[in-house]
Design a protein around this motif. Structure first.
Motif, short mmCIF file in Angstrom:
data_model
loop_
_atom_site.label_atom_id
_atom_site.label_comp_id
_atom_site.label_asym_id
_atom_site.label_seq_id
_atom_site.Cartn_x
_atom_site.Cartn_y
_atom_site.Cartn_z
N PHE A 162 -53.65 28.39 -70.38
CA PHE A 162 -52.71 28.69 -71.44
C PHE A 162 -52.51 27.53 -72.40
CE2 PHE A 162 -51.42 32.06 -68.53
CZ PHE A 162 -51.38 33.10 -69.43
N GLY A 163 -53.14 26.40 -72.12
CA GLY A 163 -52.89 25.22 -72.92
C GLY A 163 -53.67 25.20 -74.22
N ARG A 164 -52.96 25.24 -75.31
CA ARG A 164 -53.61 25.11 -76.61
C ARG A 164 -53.97 23.65 -76.87
NH1 ARG A 164 -50.68 29.05 -80.79
NH2 ARG A 164 -50.61 30.84 -79.45
N PHE A 165 -53.37 22.73 -76.13
CA PHE A 165 -53.58 21.32 -76.38
C PHE A 165 -54.55 20.72 -75.39
CE2 PHE A 165 -49.34 22.43 -77.90
CZ PHE A 165 -49.52 22.17 -79.23
N TYR A 166 -55.29 21.56 -74.66
CA TYR A 166 -56.31 21.09 -73.75
C TYR A 166 -57.67 21.37 -74.36
CZ TYR A 166 -53.27 20.08 -69.85
OH TYR A 166 -52.34 19.51 -69.04
N GLY A 167 -58.56 20.44 -74.21
CA GLY A 167 -59.92 20.63 -74.69
C GLY A 167 -60.69 21.50 -73.72
N PRO A 209 -42.15 19.81 -68.56
CA PRO A 209 -42.87 18.78 -69.31
C PRO A 209 -42.96 19.14 -70.79
CG PRO A 209 -44.18 19.58 -67.44
CD PRO A 209 -42.99 20.47 -67.56
N ILE A 210 -42.98 18.14 -71.64
CA ILE A 210 -43.02 18.36 -73.08
C ILE A 210 -44.25 19.17 -73.48
CG2 ILE A 210 -43.29 17.19 -75.31
CD1 ILE A 210 -41.40 15.02 -74.20
N GLY A 211 -45.39 18.88 -72.89
CA GLY A 211 -46.61 19.63 -73.21
C GLY A 211 -46.46 21.10 -72.91
N PHE A 212 -45.83 21.42 -71.78
CA PHE A 212 -45.60 22.81 -71.40
C PHE A 212 -44.69 23.49 -72.42
CE2 PHE A 212 -42.78 25.89 -69.33
CZ PHE A 212 -43.71 26.83 -68.92
N LEU A 213 -43.62 22.80 -72.83
CA LEU A 213 -42.70 23.36 -73.80
C LEU A 213 -43.41 23.65 -75.13
CD1 LEU A 213 -39.56 21.16 -73.09
CD2 LEU A 213 -39.87 23.57 -72.50
N ARG A 214 -44.26 22.73 -75.56
CA ARG A 214 -45.02 22.93 -76.80
C ARG A 214 -45.94 24.15 -76.67
NH1 ARG A 214 -44.70 18.39 -80.20
NH2 ARG A 214 -43.99 16.52 -79.13
N GLN A 215 -46.59 24.25 -75.52
CA GLN A 215 -47.49 25.38 -75.30
C GLN A 215 -46.72 26.69 -75.29
OE1 GLN A 215 -49.19 24.11 -71.65
NE2 GLN A 215 -50.70 22.79 -72.62
N LEU A 216 -45.60 26.70 -74.63
CA LEU A 216 -44.78 27.90 -74.55
C LEU A 216 -44.33 28.34 -75.94
CD1 LEU A 216 -43.56 29.87 -72.50
CD2 LEU A 216 -41.57 28.38 -72.37
N ILE A 217 -43.86 27.39 -76.75
CA ILE A 217 -43.44 27.70 -78.11
C ILE A 217 -44.61 28.27 -78.91
CG2 ILE A 217 -42.71 26.66 -80.31
CD1 ILE A 217 -41.00 24.70 -78.53
N GLY A 218 -45.80 27.73 -78.67
CA GLY A 218 -46.98 28.20 -79.38
C GLY A 218 -47.32 29.66 -79.11
N PHE A 219 -46.89 30.19 -77.98
CA PHE A 219 -47.20 31.58 -77.65
C PHE A 219 -46.25 32.59 -78.30
CE2 PHE A 219 -49.82 29.85 -74.22
CZ PHE A 219 -50.96 30.61 -74.42
N TYR A 220 -45.14 32.14 -78.89
CA TYR A 220 -44.26 33.07 -79.59
C TYR A 220 -45.00 33.61 -80.82
CZ TYR A 220 -40.25 31.95 -76.70
OH TYR A 220 -39.40 31.82 -75.64
N GLY A 221 -45.09 34.93 -80.91
CA GLY A 221 -45.76 35.56 -82.03
C GLY A 221 -47.27 35.67 -81.85
N ASP A 222 -47.81 35.09 -80.78
CA ASP A 222 -49.24 35.15 -80.51
C ASP A 222 -49.59 36.49 -79.88
OD1 ASP A 222 -51.67 34.71 -78.61
OD2 ASP A 222 -51.71 32.94 -79.91
N SER A 223 -50.82 36.95 -80.09
CA SER A 223 -51.21 38.25 -79.54
C SER A 223 -51.21 38.26 -78.01
CB SER A 223 -52.60 38.64 -80.05
OG SER A 223 -53.57 37.68 -79.65
N LEU A 224 -51.38 37.10 -77.38
CA LEU A 224 -51.34 37.02 -75.92
C LEU A 224 -49.93 36.73 -75.40
CD1 LEU A 224 -54.60 35.06 -75.07
CD2 LEU A 224 -54.14 37.48 -74.77
N GLY A 225 -48.98 36.56 -76.30
CA GLY A 225 -47.62 36.24 -75.90
C GLY A 225 -47.02 37.24 -74.93
N GLY A 226 -47.41 38.49 -75.03
CA GLY A 226 -46.87 39.51 -74.14
C GLY A 226 -47.31 39.33 -72.70
N LEU A 227 -48.41 38.62 -72.47
CA LEU A 227 -48.90 38.40 -71.11
C LEU A 227 -48.23 37.20 -70.44
CD1 LEU A 227 -52.72 38.87 -71.79
CD2 LEU A 227 -51.15 40.52 -70.77
N VAL A 228 -47.69 36.31 -71.24
CA VAL A 228 -47.13 35.07 -70.71
C VAL A 228 -45.97 35.30 -69.74
CG1 VAL A 228 -46.01 32.88 -71.33
CG2 VAL A 228 -47.97 33.70 -72.65
#
Length: 194
Positions: A148-153, A76-95
């Motif tokens: 993991f969703g940055r786009f969820y409230g 899903p597009i939302g998942f792809l956006r979220q995944l991209i958002g984790f690149y370079g993030d401090s939690l990215g290593g856990l993903v």
């Protein structure tokens, strides 16, 4: 170097973008590699010139090709956006670890669903068991997307960007670790139900 029976097949990628299967001494396509994945055949892909392991990028390329074919889109597009958002993030290593466990749990439930359908007596479909597994998978996926969703409230509703993450200074690493531990416990519980 001779390949042993249990070692992955070596695929070499040449500058002209051609892929060479060293086990069969023949050129293959991404479609061939896709089928090998579906068949459970392990392989590694090396750049023929540099010798670098490029398996990850080739597998990603297969996913892009499959997604572009139309018909069935798994990402899903939302998942792809979220995944991209984790690149370079401090939690990215856990993903990666989390996604791997998630897919293992989903695959485990998929096998159970297939077994129930195949073992159904007299063609009667075991709806109650299937519905329970479906609820588990949906619940698991929703929890993963919320976590993991940055786009969820805060209420888990999509479309409210920015509310899932507190402002810098307000975030609590301990809270995030507790959420990750809770999700890990859910994964472990799902794995043990099989």
């Amino acid at each position: 170097m001779a390949e042993t029976r249990n070692s992955p097949i070596t695929i070499k990628k040449y500058a002209n973008r051609r892929l060479y299967n060293t086990a069969t001494s023949s050129y293959v396509t991404l479609d061939h590699l896709c089928q090998m994945v579906k068949d459970g055949t392990e392989f590694v892909v090396y750049d023929a010139k540099s010798g670098d392991d490029i398996t990850r990028s080739v597998l990603t390329q297969i996913i892009v090709e499959e997604e572009s074919k139309g018909g069935q889109n798994l990402l899903p597009i939302g998942f792809l956006r979220q995944l991209i958002g984790f690149y370079g993030d401090s939690l990215g290593g856990l993903v990666p670890r989390y996604l791997e466990h998630s897919m293992q749990a989903f695959s485990h439930n998929e096998e159970r669903m297939r077994d129930m359908m195949q073992n159904a007596f007299g063609g009667i479909f075991p709806l109650q068991q299937f519905e329970e597994l479906n609820k588990q998978n949906v619940s698991f996926f929703e929890n993963a997307m919320k976590m993991f969703g940055r786009f969820y409230g805060e209420d888990g509703v999509p479309g409210k960007p920015g509310t899932a993450r507190p402002a810098a200074g307000e975030s609590s690493i301990d809270d995030l670790k507790a959420k990750l531990n809770a999700m890990q416990e859910q994964l472990d519980a799902l794995s043990k139900k099989g």
